[in-house]
Design a protein around this motif. Structure first.
Motif, PDB file in Angstrom:
ATOM      1  N   THR A 212      75.527 -86.144 -43.150  1.00 28.96           N
ATOM      2  CA  THR A 212      76.299 -85.039 -42.580  1.00 28.96           C
ATOM      3  C   THR A 212      75.751 -84.703 -41.199  1.00 28.96           C
ATOM      4  OG1 THR A 212      77.129 -82.801 -42.990  1.00 28.96           O
ATOM      5  CG2 THR A 212      74.826 -83.226 -43.551  1.00 28.96           C
ATOM      6  N   TRP A 213      76.413 -83.778 -40.515  1.00 28.57           N
ATOM      7  CA  TRP A 213      75.929 -83.346 -39.200  1.00 28.57           C
ATOM      8  C   TRP A 213      76.026 -81.831 -39.097  1.00 28.57           C
ATOM      9  CZ3 TRP A 213      79.211 -80.535 -36.193  1.00 28.57           C
ATOM     10  CH2 TRP A 213      80.586 -80.659 -36.430  1.00 28.57           C
ATOM     11  N   PHE A 214      75.193 -81.270 -38.224  1.00 21.67           N
ATOM     12  CA  PHE A 214      75.180 -79.829 -37.966  1.00 21.67           C
ATOM     13  C   PHE A 214      74.975 -79.587 -36.472  1.00 21.67           C
ATOM     14  CE2 PHE A 214      73.329 -80.459 -42.196  1.00 21.67           C
ATOM     15  CZ  PHE A 214      74.135 -79.643 -42.981  1.00 21.67           C
ATOM     16  N   ASP A 215      75.658 -78.567 -35.967  1.00 21.72           N
ATOM     17  CA  ASP A 215      75.354 -78.079 -34.623  1.00 21.72           C
ATOM     18  C   ASP A 215      74.101 -77.222 -34.678  1.00 21.72           C
ATOM     19  OD1 ASP A 215      77.439 -79.189 -33.099  1.00 21.72           O
ATOM     20  OD2 ASP A 215      78.842 -77.658 -33.762  1.00 21.72           O
ATOM     21  N   VAL A 216      73.271 -77.313 -33.648  1.00 22.19           N
ATOM     22  CA  VAL A 216      72.054 -76.495 -33.572  1.00 22.19           C
ATOM     23  C   VAL A 216      72.040 -75.757 -32.223  1.00 22.19           C
ATOM     24  CG1 VAL A 216      70.601 -77.708 -35.212  1.00 22.19           C
ATOM     25  CG2 VAL A 216      70.810 -78.609 -32.896  1.00 22.19           C
ATOM     26  N   PRO A 217      72.903 -74.758 -32.054  1.00 22.72           N
ATOM     27  CA  PRO A 217      72.994 -74.061 -30.768  1.00 22.72           C
ATOM     28  C   PRO A 217      71.895 -73.021 -30.597  1.00 22.72           C
ATOM     29  CG  PRO A 217      74.503 -73.066 -32.329  1.00 22.72           C
ATOM     30  CD  PRO A 217      73.872 -74.242 -33.041  1.00 22.72           C
ATOM     31  N   GLY A 218      71.636 -72.690 -29.334  1.00 25.70           N
ATOM     32  CA  GLY A 218      70.785 -71.552 -29.046  1.00 25.70           C
ATOM     33  C   GLY A 218      71.576 -70.261 -29.206  1.00 25.70           C
ATOM     34  N   PRO A 219      70.941 -69.103 -29.037  1.00 25.68           N
ATOM     35  CA  PRO A 219      71.610 -67.819 -29.285  1.00 25.68           C
ATOM     36  C   PRO A 219      72.499 -67.343 -28.142  1.00 25.68           C
ATOM     37  CG  PRO A 219      69.336 -67.436 -28.677  1.00 25.68           C
ATOM     38  CD  PRO A 219      69.498 -68.927 -28.762  1.00 25.68           C
ATOM     39  N   ASP A 220      72.408 -67.983 -26.948  1.00 24.13           N
ATOM     40  CA  ASP A 220      73.150 -67.516 -25.775  1.00 24.13           C
ATOM     41  C   ASP A 220      74.216 -68.528 -25.383  1.00 24.13           C
ATOM     42  OD1 ASP A 220      71.325 -65.292 -25.424  1.00 24.13           O
ATOM     43  OD2 ASP A 220      69.883 -66.757 -24.664  1.00 24.13           O
ATOM     44  N   VAL A 221      75.404 -68.012 -25.064  1.00 22.25           N
ATOM     45  CA  VAL A 221      76.468 -68.845 -24.503  1.00 22.25           C
ATOM     46  C   VAL A 221      76.479 -68.605 -22.996  1.00 22.25           C
ATOM     47  CG1 VAL A 221      78.918 -69.408 -24.522  1.00 22.25           C
ATOM     48  CG2 VAL A 221      77.806 -68.641 -26.629  1.00 22.25           C
ATOM     49  N   LEU A 222      76.129 -69.624 -22.211  1.00 28.38           N
ATOM     50  CA  LEU A 222      75.920 -69.456 -20.774  1.00 28.38           C
ATOM     51  C   LEU A 222      76.710 -70.483 -19.981  1.00 28.38           C
ATOM     52  CD1 LEU A 222      72.021 -69.088 -20.812  1.00 28.38           C
ATOM     53  CD2 LEU A 222      73.699 -67.239 -20.796  1.00 28.38           C
ATOM     54  N   SER A 223      77.159 -70.068 -18.806  1.00 29.95           N
ATOM     55  CA  SER A 223      77.757 -71.006 -17.860  1.00 29.95           C
ATOM     56  C   SER A 223      76.640 -71.657 -17.048  1.00 29.95           C
ATOM     57  CB  SER A 223      78.721 -70.276 -16.925  1.00 29.95           C
ATOM     58  OG  SER A 223      78.004 -69.390 -16.074  1.00 29.95           O
ATOM     59  N   GLY A 224      76.999 -72.685 -16.294  1.00 30.25           N
ATOM     60  CA  GLY A 224      76.012 -73.309 -15.419  1.00 30.25           C
ATOM     61  C   GLY A 224      75.456 -72.327 -14.409  1.00 30.25           C
ATOM     62  N   ARG A 225      76.299 -71.445 -13.908  1.00 30.35           N
ATOM     63  CA  ARG A 225      75.852 -70.429 -12.951  1.00 30.35           C
ATOM     64  C   ARG A 225      74.844 -69.486 -13.607  1.00 30.35           C
ATOM     65  NH1 ARG A 225      79.046 -67.932  -8.444  1.00 30.35           N
ATOM     66  NH2 ARG A 225      77.710 -66.296  -7.603  1.00 30.35           N
ATOM     67  N   ASP A 226      75.150 -69.057 -14.842  1.00 33.83           N
ATOM     68  CA  ASP A 226      74.218 -68.180 -15.562  1.00 33.83           C
ATOM     69  C   ASP A 226      72.854 -68.850 -15.728  1.00 33.83           C
ATOM     70  OD1 ASP A 226      76.248 -66.292 -15.927  1.00 33.83           O
ATOM     71  OD2 ASP A 226      76.859 -67.173 -17.842  1.00 33.83           O
ATOM     72  N   ILE A 227      72.881 -70.132 -16.075  1.00 35.81           N
ATOM     73  CA  ILE A 227      71.632 -70.854 -16.312  1.00 35.81           C
ATOM     74  C   ILE A 227      70.801 -70.929 -15.038  1.00 35.81           C
ATOM     75  CG2 ILE A 227      70.688 -73.143 -16.833  1.00 35.81           C
ATOM     76  CD1 ILE A 227      72.979 -73.467 -18.849  1.00 35.81           C
ATOM     77  N   LEU A 228      71.447 -71.228 -13.903  1.00 34.36           N
ATOM     78  CA  LEU A 228      70.721 -71.321 -12.631  1.00 34.36           C
ATOM     79  C   LEU A 228      70.135 -69.970 -12.235  1.00 34.36           C
ATOM     80  CD1 LEU A 228      73.167 -73.656 -10.709  1.00 34.36           C
ATOM     81  CD2 LEU A 228      70.822 -74.209 -11.368  1.00 34.36           C
ATOM     82  N   GLU A 229      70.888 -68.899 -12.408  1.00 32.71           N
ATOM     83  CA  GLU A 229      70.397 -67.567 -12.046  1.00 32.71           C
ATOM     84  C   GLU A 229      69.227 -67.152 -12.936  1.00 32.71           C
ATOM     85  OE1 GLU A 229      74.425 -65.480 -10.198  1.00 32.71           O
ATOM     86  OE2 GLU A 229      73.867 -65.099 -12.285  1.00 32.71           O
ATOM     87  N   ARG A 230      69.327 -67.403 -14.221  1.00 33.57           N
ATOM     88  CA  ARG A 230      68.254 -67.014 -15.137  1.00 33.57           C
ATOM     89  C   ARG A 230      67.015 -67.894 -14.952  1.00 33.57           C
ATOM     90  NH1 ARG A 230      70.612 -64.804 -20.845  1.00 33.57           N
ATOM     91  NH2 ARG A 230      72.369 -63.620 -20.014  1.00 33.57           N
ATOM     92  N   THR A 231      67.239 -69.140 -14.597  1.00 27.77           N
ATOM     93  CA  THR A 231      66.104 -70.019 -14.313  1.00 27.77           C
ATOM     94  C   THR A 231      65.354 -69.530 -13.084  1.00 27.77           C
ATOM     95  OG1 THR A 231      67.238 -71.915 -15.308  1.00 27.77           O
ATOM     96  CG2 THR A 231      65.428 -72.388 -13.794  1.00 27.77           C
ATOM     97  N   ALA A 232      66.085 -69.105 -12.050  1.00 24.97           N
ATOM     98  CA  ALA A 232      65.442 -68.561 -10.855  1.00 24.97           C
ATOM     99  C   ALA A 232      64.595 -67.348 -11.209  1.00 24.97           C
ATOM    100  CB  ALA A 232      66.497 -68.195  -9.811  1.00 24.97           C
ATOM    101  N   SER A 233      65.112 -66.469 -12.068  1.00 24.63           N
ATOM    102  CA  SER A 233      64.346 -65.293 -12.482  1.00 24.63           C
ATOM    103  C   SER A 233      63.075 -65.694 -13.217  1.00 24.63           C
ATOM    104  CB  SER A 233      65.216 -64.395 -13.374  1.00 24.63           C
ATOM    105  OG  SER A 233      66.328 -63.893 -12.656  1.00 24.63           O
ATOM    106  N   ALA A 234      63.179 -66.699 -14.084  1.00 25.30           N
ATOM    107  CA  ALA A 234      61.995 -67.152 -14.822  1.00 25.30           C
ATOM    108  C   ALA A 234      60.954 -67.747 -13.885  1.00 25.30           C
ATOM    109  CB  ALA A 234      62.399 -68.180 -15.879  1.00 25.30           C
TER     110      ALA A 234
END
Length: 548
Positions: A212-234
């Protein structure tokens, strides 16, 4: 083989860890030991692996060799299949991966394995990249074999060593200004490497029947823009200025990504192309099945990755210098802090944005070697000019009498053209290499066609001057005296054209920069400089070309 003697003797359950030297394999090893497994690490080069991790048990494994697989699998109860050929099989990696997965499934069945756990990727709804389609098909091949297989489907995995994380980390750390393609609105659910290791270990004993298969997502649904902005903050750098454009495809974008990130281009290309569609899980009930409901947020996972990276020596070279410079610039108050900005703070951030525009221009000049001068520098100028018009609070047009000074600027442009014509022969006689260089530049210029030149030149000139005699000149004047600002601005303008590899263009940029910066200083009118630039361009590039 390496150590682990006491652990191995205490455990009868053996798992074959393929891809043990890779990002996920390196991280899951300790979690497997803690769960009581005897971990047999598989690699194609045991000698190199033992030298780096001498305390781990290593076996030789080549998934293209049946006898190698039979030997590595012998005595194992389960296996983690973490093999991906994207970075090592060039254009044919997809077919190779499928053959290897089928061969591994057959050898696992012959060895009597109880289960295979495979880490794949989230299924794309449509128009998937070859990379994503390959990962999905490998899962299908393994699940079709005789050994029950649990396939875990993850999107971006966040952690130090992840290729996807490396790409977004380098972009956020190195580019204060970004051209943001519309496809980066696509959403994904990044997952922490810590959560993935837990998922892999617990899947080995998960109570499910068959494959069988399962999705293993993280808790946040993010766009590419969101990811870049949050990465800059980190990373502790200012959030980049992002300019949304509709016309950059993922495949075209992968070419400029290759200049900024450390990821191998063949790998980065496939990852970037895979971002053109949403990669969102169908559900997240797998986490409840393994009693792990609390996953790490993207922000937490990003900070963890940055913390691990900070323990190493600073990155050397040009990009290391850029990262450290931008990080130092970002220290202090942030414009996103919600606190009222003082005039001094406004000036500081205006200067930082000016540096970002200059860096973006430098990257555009660099890209011209691969995309062509016209498309690279014209696009760079227009996008940066549009960003200035939209995002800059202060006016960079000056306070002079623009109508009167535009006439002055046109006359200056004519004088500059006359000087260029007079200087051409003596300069090229002294430096003959410049004549051939100029001839090549004219050939590139003519390739766009006269109509396109007449239509685009005014727009490109206006945007170029907004950047150089507008924002950057203003930042230099604020920081120093006008004579120093004039020389520094002209030098930076010339240096920003160096990556194009044309000595004539660099020399011309410096000379013209001195004239245009002086005109801006004298008139305090950016339209006057635009007029001078436009007249010079038309005379020297269109009406009276120096080299036929």
């Amino acid at each position: 083989m390496g150590g682990n003697g006491e652990v191995n003797a205490a455990s009868e359950r053996t798992v074959l860890l393929t891809g043990a030297t890779g990002f996920v394999g390196r991280n899951v090893h300790e979690a497997l030991l803690e769960a009581g497994w005897n971990v047999r690490c598989a690699t194609r080069d045991v000698r190199v692996a033992e030298a780096r991790w001498p305390d781990r048990t290593w076996v030789q494994l080549d998934v293209s060799d049946a006898s190698s697989m039979a030997s590595a699998l012998s005595g194992c109860e389960t296996a983690l299949y973490l093999i991906h050929g994207m970075g090592s099989h060039a254009d044919g990696f997809r077919e190779v991966e499928l053959r290897q997965a089928d061969a591994f499934a057959q050898e696992a069945a012959a060895a009597g394995l109880r289960r295979i756990v495979y880490l794949g990727g989230v299924a794309a709804p449509s128009d998937a990249s070859e990379h994503l389609r390959s990962r999905e098909e490998v899962g299908e091949v393994l699940r079709a074999g005789d050994v029950p297989t649990v396939e875990l489907r993850a999107s971006m995995i966040v952690g130090d060593g992840s290729l996807s994380w490396l790409i977004v980390r380098d972009l956020a750390a190195r580019l204060p200004v970004m051209i943001l393609p519309s496809w980066l609105r696509s959403r994904t659910e990044p997952v922490s490497i810590d959560d993935i290791t837990i998922a892999l270990v617990r899947s080995l004993d998960l109570e499910v029947e068959g494959s069988t298969w399962f999705d293993v997502p993280g808790p946040d649904v993010l766009s590419g823009r969101d990811i870049l902005e949050r990465t800059a903050s980190a990373l502790g750098v200012a959030r980049p200025l992002m300019i949304q454009v509709p016309f950059l495809s993922p495949r075209l974008s992968s070419h400029w990504v290759r200049f900024v990130t450390r990821a191998e281009w063949s790998v980065a290309r496939e990852i970037v192309v895979g971002l053109k569609t949403d990669l969102v899980a169908q559900d997240d009930h797998f986490w409840a099945m393994i009693d792990h409901p609390d996953r790490r947020s993207f922000d937490t996972a990003a900070r963890d990755a940055v913390e691990v990276e900070s323990a190493r020596a600073p990155l050397p070279g040009f990009w290391g210098w850029v990262e450290r410079k931008l990080a130092r610039m970002a220290k202090g108050a942030s414009p996103a802090s919600g606190q009222p900005a003082s005039p001094e703070l406004d000036v500081t951030w205006a200067n930082r944005r000016a540096a970002g525009y200059g860096l973006a221009w430098l990257l555009g000049a660099w890209a011209s070697n691969h995309l062509g001068i016209w498309i690279s520098l014209s696009t760079t100028a227009v996008l940066l000019g549009a960003a200035i018009l939209v995002f800059e609070r202060a006016s960079h047009w000056g306070n002079g009498n623009h109508v009167r000074f535009v006439i002055v600027g046109a006359l200056v442009g004519l004088f500059m053209a006359a000087g260029t014509l007079l200087l051409f022969e003596p300069v090229t006689q002294a430096f003959p290499v410049l004549r051939a260089d100029i001839a090549e530049l004219y050939a590139v210029f003519r390739s766009a066609g006269l109509l396109a030149i007449l239509m685009l030149m005014p727009l490109v000139v206006m945007c170029e001057e907004l950047v150089w005699r507008g924002v950057i000149h203003g930042a230099l004047v604020r920081r120093t005296s006008w004579p120093l600002a004039l020389i520094a601005g002209s030098t930076l303008y010339a240096v920003a054209h160096v990556p194009m590899g044309s000595p004539a263009l660099v020399l011309t940029s410096f000379g013209a920069g001195v004239c245009w910066n002086a005109l801006r200083t004298y008139t305090d009118s950016l339209p006057a400089v635009m007029a001078a630039h436009l007249v010079w361009n038309f005379v020297v590039l269109v009406f009276f070309q120096l080299v036929p």
